[in-house]
Motif scaffolding. Sequence first.
Motif, PDB file in Angstrom:
ATOM      1  N   UNK A  38       9.809   9.977  -9.746  1.00  0.00           N
ATOM      2  CA  UNK A  38       9.597   8.808 -10.589  1.00  0.00           C
ATOM      3  C   UNK A  38       8.217   8.775 -11.225  1.00  0.00           C
ATOM      4  N   UNK A  39       7.477   9.862 -11.141  1.00  0.00           N
ATOM      5  CA  UNK A  39       6.239  10.006 -11.883  1.00  0.00           C
ATOM      6  C   UNK A  39       5.092   9.134 -11.420  1.00  0.00           C
ATOM      7  N   UNK A  40       4.959   8.914 -10.110  1.00  0.00           N
ATOM      8  CA  UNK A  40       3.866   8.081  -9.594  1.00  0.00           C
ATOM      9  C   UNK A  40       2.537   8.826  -9.661  1.00  0.00           C
ATOM     10  N   UNK A  41       1.467   8.081  -9.901  1.00  0.00           N
ATOM     11  CA  UNK A  41       0.129   8.643  -9.883  1.00  0.00           C
ATOM     12  C   UNK A  41      -0.318   8.981  -8.468  1.00  0.00           C
ATOM     13  N   UNK A  42      -1.545   9.493  -8.318  1.00  0.00           N
ATOM     14  CA  UNK A  42      -1.974  10.060  -7.032  1.00  0.00           C
ATOM     15  C   UNK A  42      -2.421   9.060  -5.971  1.00  0.00           C
ATOM     16  N   UNK A  43      -2.800   7.828  -6.354  1.00  0.00           N
ATOM     17  CA  UNK A  43      -3.348   6.872  -5.382  1.00  0.00           C
ATOM     18  C   UNK A  43      -2.217   6.145  -4.677  1.00  0.00           C
ATOM     19  N   UNK A  44      -2.088   6.371  -3.352  1.00  0.00           N
ATOM     20  CA  UNK A  44      -0.956   5.853  -2.576  1.00  0.00           C
ATOM     21  C   UNK A  44      -1.461   5.022  -1.413  1.00  0.00           C
ATOM     22  N   UNK A  45      -0.792   3.893  -1.177  1.00  0.00           N
ATOM     23  CA  UNK A  45      -1.032   3.056  -0.016  1.00  0.00           C
ATOM     24  C   UNK A  45       0.176   3.177   0.902  1.00  0.00           C
ATOM     25  N   UNK A  46      -0.037   3.668   2.122  1.00  0.00           N
ATOM     26  CA  UNK A  46       1.023   3.797   3.120  1.00  0.00           C
ATOM     27  C   UNK A  46       0.909   2.625   4.086  1.00  0.00           C
ATOM     28  N   UNK A  47       1.855   1.695   4.012  1.00  0.00           N
ATOM     29  CA  UNK A  47       1.832   0.494   4.841  1.00  0.00           C
ATOM     30  C   UNK A  47       2.679   0.694   6.087  1.00  0.00           C
ATOM     31  N   UNK A  48       2.140   0.282   7.244  1.00  0.00           N
ATOM     32  CA  UNK A  48       2.823   0.527   8.503  1.00  0.00           C
ATOM     33  C   UNK A  48       2.805   2.007   8.826  1.00  0.00           C
ATOM     34  N   UNK A  49       1.624   2.621   8.719  1.00  0.00           N
ATOM     35  CA  UNK A  49       1.508   4.080   8.783  1.00  0.00           C
ATOM     36  C   UNK A  49       1.709   4.641  10.183  1.00  0.00           C
ATOM     37  N   UNK A  50       1.641   3.798  11.235  1.00  0.00           N
ATOM     38  CA  UNK A  50       1.849   4.290  12.588  1.00  0.00           C
ATOM     39  C   UNK A  50       0.860   5.360  12.973  1.00  0.00           C
ATOM     40  N   UNK A  51       1.366   6.503  13.442  1.00  0.00           N
ATOM     41  CA  UNK A  51       0.490   7.570  13.935  1.00  0.00           C
ATOM     42  C   UNK A  51      -0.150   8.382  12.817  1.00  0.00           C
ATOM     43  N   UNK A  52       0.219   8.140  11.564  1.00  0.00           N
ATOM     44  CA  UNK A  52      -0.425   8.801  10.443  1.00  0.00           C
ATOM     45  C   UNK A  52       0.218  10.100   9.992  1.00  0.00           C
ATOM     46  N   UNK A  53       1.349  10.481  10.588  1.00  0.00           N
ATOM     47  CA  UNK A  53       1.962  11.762  10.206  1.00  0.00           C
ATOM     48  C   UNK A  53       2.391  11.777   8.739  1.00  0.00           C
TER      49      UNK A  53
END
Length: 279
Positions: A38-53
């Motif tokens: 869907x052509x998203x840019x590079x800056x991403x927010x991962x919500x509820x990231x847990x252990x970070x994998x």
Amino acid sequence: MKHRTGNLLTDRPELYEARFPDPGRLAGRWAEDVLRRYGAGPAVLDLGCGTGRDAACLQDAGRRVTAADLSGAMLAHARAQHPGPVYVQADLSRFDFGHRAFDAVVCLDSSLLYCHTNEQLDGFLTSCRRTLVPGGLLVAEMRNGAYFLGRDEPPRIPAVSRFTWQGTTYRSTTALRVDRAAQLLRRTRRWTADDGSPPVEEHSAWRLLLPQELRHFLTVHGFDVLALHDGPGPRTEPVWQPGAEPGAAADGDRLHLIARKPVGDSAGHSAHPATGEQP
């Protein structure tokens, strides 16, 4: 036998990863596939990231990832074991990163369903819309509330499972029930271990959202729903594979959501996408 309360896997993230191994990084790879599709840019927010994998997987794919979770123990583990993303503590039902904006918000593994009330869900979507750039994506993966309609689900008999980590065997007994008034799937899980540690009893719940209900919430908050389907995904059967086209039904036990903040929507702020620098 008296149980102490807590959450064994959240309090000890190394056990979470042992209980739910993901050597193929399917969830992170699925999310990256969606972002590219869907052509998203590079800056991403991962919500509820847990252990970070998953956050680290997206970072390794070339994204600039900020990863947020409410659990301090999970964040400490993520920083130590999955470096790269910027890890911050935040409540996904009311987060605010000031003047930083993101090209995409990713919320995997039913994290969105910890918004139990309409007010919390409104807060989540308001925060997402505020922090996304115009044209930014919201990508989520979660349980499907509609799956419980007309089926003998959840099972009446508690599920029993076990796993072994560093020589200790952990055994869980899990009972699920649907709280129809609150529209929640409630879980009681009891853990025992053969190392002599006291048993642990956990209580948790997820909001049960129907596909059309979720679509309505998104529309009310100004999002365009691009896709809402049951599979394939990282936790479906058959499991997602690279290049797989999204489905058109919403009958399975998982939901996969892709929504966009309209390009002409400048709600929130007009900041540049986040650089990934530590706040």
